[in-house]
Scaffold this motif. Structure first.
Motif, PDB file in Angstrom:
ATOM      1  N   PRO A  55       1.641  -2.328   3.898  1.00  0.00           N
ATOM      2  CA  PRO A  55       2.342  -1.099   4.299  1.00  0.00           C
ATOM      3  C   PRO A  55       2.939  -0.316   3.139  1.00  0.00           C
ATOM      4  CG  PRO A  55       3.038  -2.943   5.657  1.00  0.00           C
ATOM      5  CD  PRO A  55       2.225  -3.505   4.532  1.00  0.00           C
ATOM      6  N   MET A  56       3.163  -0.971   2.005  1.00  0.00           N
ATOM      7  CA  MET A  56       3.787  -0.289   0.880  1.00  0.00           C
ATOM      8  C   MET A  56       2.775   0.393  -0.048  1.00  0.00           C
ATOM      9  SD  MET A  56       6.898  -2.833  -0.149  1.00  0.00           S
ATOM     10  CE  MET A  56       5.888  -4.256  -0.467  1.00  0.00           C
ATOM     11  N   LEU A  57       1.484   0.249   0.237  1.00  0.00           N
ATOM     12  CA  LEU A  57       0.481   0.892  -0.606  1.00  0.00           C
ATOM     13  C   LEU A  57       0.562   2.407  -0.467  1.00  0.00           C
ATOM     14  CD1 LEU A  57      -2.621  -1.370   0.013  1.00  0.00           C
ATOM     15  CD2 LEU A  57      -1.249  -1.256  -2.048  1.00  0.00           C
ATOM     16  N   PRO A  58       0.392   3.128  -1.546  1.00  0.00           N
ATOM     17  CA  PRO A  58       0.406   4.596  -1.443  1.00  0.00           C
ATOM     18  C   PRO A  58      -0.742   5.090  -0.567  1.00  0.00           C
ATOM     19  CG  PRO A  58       0.497   3.885  -3.724  1.00  0.00           C
ATOM     20  CD  PRO A  58       0.242   2.665  -2.904  1.00  0.00           C
ATOM     21  N   ASN A  59      -0.550   6.234   0.042  1.00  0.00           N
ATOM     22  CA  ASN A  59      -1.544   6.768   0.971  1.00  0.00           C
ATOM     23  C   ASN A  59      -2.868   7.089   0.287  1.00  0.00           C
ATOM     24  OD1 ASN A  59      -2.603   7.626   3.357  1.00  0.00           O
ATOM     25  ND2 ASN A  59      -1.633   9.630   3.313  1.00  0.00           N
ATOM     26  N   ARG A  60      -2.839   7.493  -0.953  1.00  0.00           N
ATOM     27  CA  ARG A  60      -4.095   7.864  -1.603  1.00  0.00           C
ATOM     28  C   ARG A  60      -4.999   6.654  -1.833  1.00  0.00           C
ATOM     29  NH1 ARG A  60      -1.020   9.166  -7.010  1.00  0.00           N
ATOM     30  NH2 ARG A  60      -0.996   7.082  -7.882  1.00  0.00           N
ATOM     31  N   TYR A  61      -4.426   5.452  -1.839  1.00  0.00           N
ATOM     32  CA  TYR A  61      -5.241   4.247  -1.989  1.00  0.00           C
ATOM     33  C   TYR A  61      -5.749   3.735  -0.651  1.00  0.00           C
ATOM     34  CZ  TYR A  61      -3.375   4.171  -6.689  1.00  0.00           C
ATOM     35  OH  TYR A  61      -3.044   4.496  -7.970  1.00  0.00           O
ATOM     36  N   ASN A  62      -5.297   4.322   0.433  1.00  0.00           N
ATOM     37  CA  ASN A  62      -5.720   3.904   1.774  1.00  0.00           C
ATOM     38  C   ASN A  62      -6.791   4.827   2.338  1.00  0.00           C
ATOM     39  OD1 ASN A  62      -4.113   1.657   1.986  1.00  0.00           O
ATOM     40  ND2 ASN A  62      -2.392   2.755   2.874  1.00  0.00           N
ATOM     41  N   ARG A  63      -7.670   5.314   1.504  1.00  0.00           N
ATOM     42  CA  ARG A  63      -8.709   6.236   1.984  1.00  0.00           C
ATOM     43  C   ARG A  63      -9.588   5.597   3.042  1.00  0.00           C
ATOM     44  NH1 ARG A  63     -10.471   8.001  -3.793  1.00  0.00           N
ATOM     45  NH2 ARG A  63      -8.490   8.828  -4.460  1.00  0.00           N
ATOM     46  N   ASP A  64      -9.867   4.298   2.896  1.00  0.00           N
ATOM     47  CA  ASP A  64     -10.718   3.628   3.876  1.00  0.00           C
ATOM     48  C   ASP A  64     -10.047   3.582   5.245  1.00  0.00           C
ATOM     49  OD1 ASP A  64     -12.598   3.190   1.892  1.00  0.00           O
ATOM     50  OD2 ASP A  64     -11.814   1.204   1.401  1.00  0.00           O
ATOM     51  N   LEU A  65      -8.761   3.323   5.268  1.00  0.00           N
ATOM     52  CA  LEU A  65      -8.034   3.285   6.531  1.00  0.00           C
ATOM     53  C   LEU A  65      -7.985   4.672   7.173  1.00  0.00           C
ATOM     54  CD1 LEU A  65      -6.374   1.678   8.580  1.00  0.00           C
ATOM     55  CD2 LEU A  65      -4.356   2.190   7.215  1.00  0.00           C
ATOM     56  N   VAL A  66      -7.737   5.692   6.358  1.00  0.00           N
ATOM     57  CA  VAL A  66      -7.720   7.064   6.868  1.00  0.00           C
ATOM     58  C   VAL A  66      -9.097   7.437   7.406  1.00  0.00           C
ATOM     59  CG1 VAL A  66      -7.444   9.485   6.211  1.00  0.00           C
ATOM     60  CG2 VAL A  66      -5.822   7.776   5.382  1.00  0.00           C
ATOM     61  N   TYR A  67     -10.146   7.047   6.695  1.00  0.00           N
ATOM     62  CA  TYR A  67     -11.516   7.323   7.134  1.00  0.00           C
ATOM     63  C   TYR A  67     -11.802   6.610   8.457  1.00  0.00           C
ATOM     64  CZ  TYR A  67     -16.589   7.334   7.286  1.00  0.00           C
ATOM     65  OH  TYR A  67     -17.879   7.468   7.692  1.00  0.00           O
ATOM     66  N   LEU A  68     -11.391   5.346   8.572  1.00  0.00           N
ATOM     67  CA  LEU A  68     -11.629   4.588   9.799  1.00  0.00           C
ATOM     68  C   LEU A  68     -10.931   5.233  10.992  1.00  0.00           C
ATOM     69  CD1 LEU A  68     -12.665   1.913  11.178  1.00  0.00           C
ATOM     70  CD2 LEU A  68     -10.384   1.034  10.686  1.00  0.00           C
ATOM     71  N   VAL A  69      -9.652   5.554  10.842  1.00  0.00           N
ATOM     72  CA  VAL A  69      -8.884   6.134  11.950  1.00  0.00           C
ATOM     73  C   VAL A  69      -9.421   7.511  12.319  1.00  0.00           C
ATOM     74  CG1 VAL A  69      -6.607   6.988  12.628  1.00  0.00           C
ATOM     75  CG2 VAL A  69      -6.816   4.800  11.467  1.00  0.00           C
ATOM     76  N   SER A  70      -9.751   8.337  11.323  1.00  0.00           N
ATOM     77  CA  SER A  70     -10.266   9.678  11.639  1.00  0.00           C
ATOM     78  C   SER A  70     -11.645   9.604  12.287  1.00  0.00           C
ATOM     79  CB  SER A  70     -10.304  10.552  10.381  1.00  0.00           C
ATOM     80  OG  SER A  70     -11.193  10.015   9.435  1.00  0.00           O
ATOM     81  N   THR A  71     -12.473   8.652  11.885  1.00  0.00           N
ATOM     82  CA  THR A  71     -13.789   8.493  12.506  1.00  0.00           C
ATOM     83  C   THR A  71     -13.655   8.066  13.959  1.00  0.00           C
ATOM     84  OG1 THR A  71     -14.757   7.898  10.381  1.00  0.00           O
ATOM     85  CG2 THR A  71     -16.006   7.306  12.333  1.00  0.00           C
TER      86      THR A  71
END
Length: 128
Positions: free
Chosen positions: A31-47
């Motif tokens: 949870p403490m990782l910066p958002n820019r390093y969570n591109r895979d998670l953002v991609y998964l949720v948006s898909t």
């Protein structure tokens, strides 16, 4: 000289260090990782949102909890424990957890081992 009886897994403690490390990484670091390093998670949720809609987002927690229960049940079965078998021997209901996971069937991918030397046997024969 007679061979000693093989050690039963119920007499051996389950190593807890791997569980502590996994929980520490999942709940402490992720949870403490910066958002820019969570591109895979953002991609998964948006898909999921684009293909299934808002109801698909409601399914994410159920899928992740099922994966967590599968990992936990498989881990304990490998080390010779089963909350369902232990409760059945005592003629009691399985222990209750806040999430209610004990009311679900076992999601273990392998059969519960009895002895330390027992091989791992998958529940599905076609996986074996």
């Amino acid at each position: 000289m007679a061979n000693p009886e093989p050690e039963r897994l119920t007499e051996v403690d389950i190593p807890k260090l791997p569980l502590y490390l996994a929980f520490g990484v999942i709940f402490g670091v992720a949870p403490m990782l910066p958002n820019r390093y969570n591109r895979d998670l953002v991609y998964l949720v948006s898909t999921i949102y684009k293909r299934v809609g808002p109801l698909g987002l409601l399914g994410i927690p159920f899928c992740t909890l099922a994966m967590e229960k599968t990992a936990y049940d498989t881990y304990t079965a490998y080390h010779g424990r089963s909350i369902y078998a232990d409760a059945a021997k005592k003629n009691e209901p399985p222990p209750q957890f806040p999430s209610g996971g004990a009311q679900l069937p076992s999601f273990s991918l392998i059969e519960t081992r009895k002895l330390v030397a027992d091989p791992v046997v998958f529940r599905l024969p076609w996986v074996q």
